[in-house]
Design a protein around this motif. Structure first.
Motif, PDB file in Angstrom:
ATOM      1  N   ARG A  28       0.829  -1.204   0.000  1.00 30.24           N
ATOM      2  CA  ARG A  28       0.000   0.000   0.000  1.00 30.24           C
ATOM      3  C   ARG A  28       0.869   1.264   0.000  1.00 30.24           C
ATOM      4  NH1 ARG A  28      -5.191   0.866   1.760  1.00 30.24           N
ATOM      5  NH2 ARG A  28      -5.273  -1.299   2.500  1.00 30.24           N
ATOM      6  N   ALA A  62      -8.253  -3.635  -4.825  1.00 28.74           N
ATOM      7  CA  ALA A  62      -7.253  -3.104  -3.897  1.00 28.74           C
ATOM      8  C   ALA A  62      -6.606  -1.846  -4.446  1.00 28.74           C
ATOM      9  CB  ALA A  62      -6.193  -4.164  -3.617  1.00 28.74           C
ATOM     10  N   ILE A  66      -6.937   2.098  -2.884  1.00 30.47           N
ATOM     11  CA  ILE A  66      -5.769   2.887  -2.491  1.00 30.47           C
ATOM     12  C   ILE A  66      -5.678   4.156  -3.323  1.00 30.47           C
ATOM     13  CG2 ILE A  66      -3.244   2.895  -2.412  1.00 30.47           C
ATOM     14  CD1 ILE A  66      -3.463  -0.197  -1.952  1.00 30.47           C
ATOM     15  N   VAL A 360      -2.476  -7.527   0.477  1.00 36.03           N
ATOM     16  CA  VAL A 360      -2.118  -6.118   0.624  1.00 36.03           C
ATOM     17  C   VAL A 360      -1.402  -5.936   1.951  1.00 36.03           C
ATOM     18  CG1 VAL A 360      -2.960  -3.754   0.747  1.00 36.03           C
ATOM     19  CG2 VAL A 360      -4.041  -5.385  -0.801  1.00 36.03           C
ATOM     20  N   ASP A 362       1.296  -3.194   4.383  1.00 30.33           N
ATOM     21  CA  ASP A 362       1.592  -1.772   4.610  1.00 30.33           C
ATOM     22  C   ASP A 362       2.736  -1.302   3.719  1.00 30.33           C
ATOM     23  OD1 ASP A 362      -0.365  -1.554   6.525  1.00 30.33           O
ATOM     24  OD2 ASP A 362       0.988  -1.966   8.180  1.00 30.33           O
TER      25      ASP A 362
END
Length: 362
Positions: A28, A62, A66, A360, A362
């Motif tokens: 992400r 995803a 984001i 996903v 960090d």
């Protein structure tokens, strides 16, 4: 891995001790950083994040979530399924552009989902106008020389005149003029840009008032400010995938890391739980290095469901090996893998099987 190398352990043992043997991790923070760097470079043009091919195999939902959280207001896809998935996540927070020429039924469905349609064919223009229950938002495509769909310049005046008539009838709203370019050489791209500028003027002379113009994709948009116009469609660069034989991109890093866990041990090599059935090209064997807890190690061979990697001191079942990624474990990028087998950087990522979980992080 059996025989002379005296391998111990099994894939089942590894699965029991370390969970899934392979996954594609989507960072992400790296995607957010890439999008921020792109928006800063392209301003005042807006960034359109291209989510074709399941967002370059990263996962449409995803990536869309984001992107819109980071303030991206345009998304694009070739096919209506990817575009519709993006729109379902983005809602009113972003506009979604779909540029595949659709059938009548597909057109009605796409309009009902709120997609904006790329129209580069006279027959398609009529289908869109007939399908619309309220003004369909369209972007008209001029063929600037790539011949990837689009209306030929000699047919353009009649095409935009008809579009203006449909707009006056309340059937469509022409939001944009757009095209693809070859990005083969500066001279060819300059010639395409001249055709594009002339087409925009013809459209305006016909009474159309497009709010956006978009011509460039990743390479031209990144390198040449005069090609940015109002929107730049950024595909591979959004995901940190540089062009084959191209330089590294300032502020951009690979978003995806393909992780495979060690499933068996040997004296000279370990076995990892990924093979050609997962999408890893067999031709990579002996040509590239992967990342391990001890740094880069040679990828010795690729089998159907497992692959062999040069061992390292202390290797253990369940250890993580990065097949490609940003280099944090010594692994090469997807583009470097592509270059090793004579293809583009997108291919090693796009080949990853949809059965490989996307996770996903960090």
């Amino acid at each position: 891995m059996t025989g002379a190398d005296d391998v111990t352990g099994t894939a089942a043992d590894a699965a029991a001790s370390a969970g899934r043997p392979v996954e594609l991790r989507i960072s992400r923070s790296r995607l957010a950083a890439n999008l921020a760097a792109a928006r800063a470079r392209l301003v005042p043009a807006e960034l359109m994040v291209v989510v074709k091919d399941d967002a370059y195999a990263h996962g449409v939902e995803a990536v869309t979530a984001i992107a819109v959280e980071e303030g991206v207001r345009w998304l694009g896809a070739i096919d209506p399924r990817s575009a519709g998935r993006a729109k379902a996540v983005a809602g009113d927070r972003a506009r979604v552009f779909c540029w595949l020429t659709l059938s009548a039924d597909e057109t009605r469905s796409a309009l009902a989902e709120g997609l904006e349609l790329g129209v580069g064919d006279a027959g398609y223009l009529e289908r869109v106008g007939a399908a619309a229950e309220s003004p369909a938002v369209v972007h008209l495509k001029i063929d600037t020389g790539l011949h990837r769909n689009g209306v030929r310049p000699e047919d353009w005046p009649g095409f935009v005149a008809r579009a203006a008539q449909l707009e006056r009838q309340g059937r469509i709203r022409v939001a944009g003029i757009w095209s693809h370019i070859a990005e083969a050489s500066d001279a060819e791209d300059d010639a395409s840009r001249a055709v594009f500028d002339a087409a925009v003027q013809v459209a305006r002379d016909a009474g159309l008032t497009p709010e956006v113009r978009h011509l460039a994709a990743s390479a031209a948009g990144w390198a040449r400010p005069e090609f940015r116009y109002d929107i730049v469609r950024l595909g591979a660069f959004s995901y940190g995938i540089r062009s084959a034989d191209g330089p590294e991109i300032d502020g951009i890093a690979p978003v995806a890391t393909l992780i495979a866990r060690v499933t068996a041990l040997g004296h000279e090599a370990v076995e990892i739980g990924i093979g050609s059935l997962d999408g890893l090209p067999s031709t990579l064997g002996g040509r590239v290095h992967v990342g391990t807890p001890a740094g880069p190690r040679r990828l010795d061979g690729v089998g159907l469901v497992t692959s062999r990697v040069e061992t390292w001191p202390g290797a253990a079942i369940g250890d993580e090996v990065a097949v490609f990624g940003p280099g944090t474990m010594g692994e090469a990028s997807a583009t470097t893998l592509g270059e090793a087998i004579g293809t583009v950087g997108e291919e090693p990522v796009l080949r990853v099987s949809p059965l490989v979980p996307r996770v996903v992080t960090d």
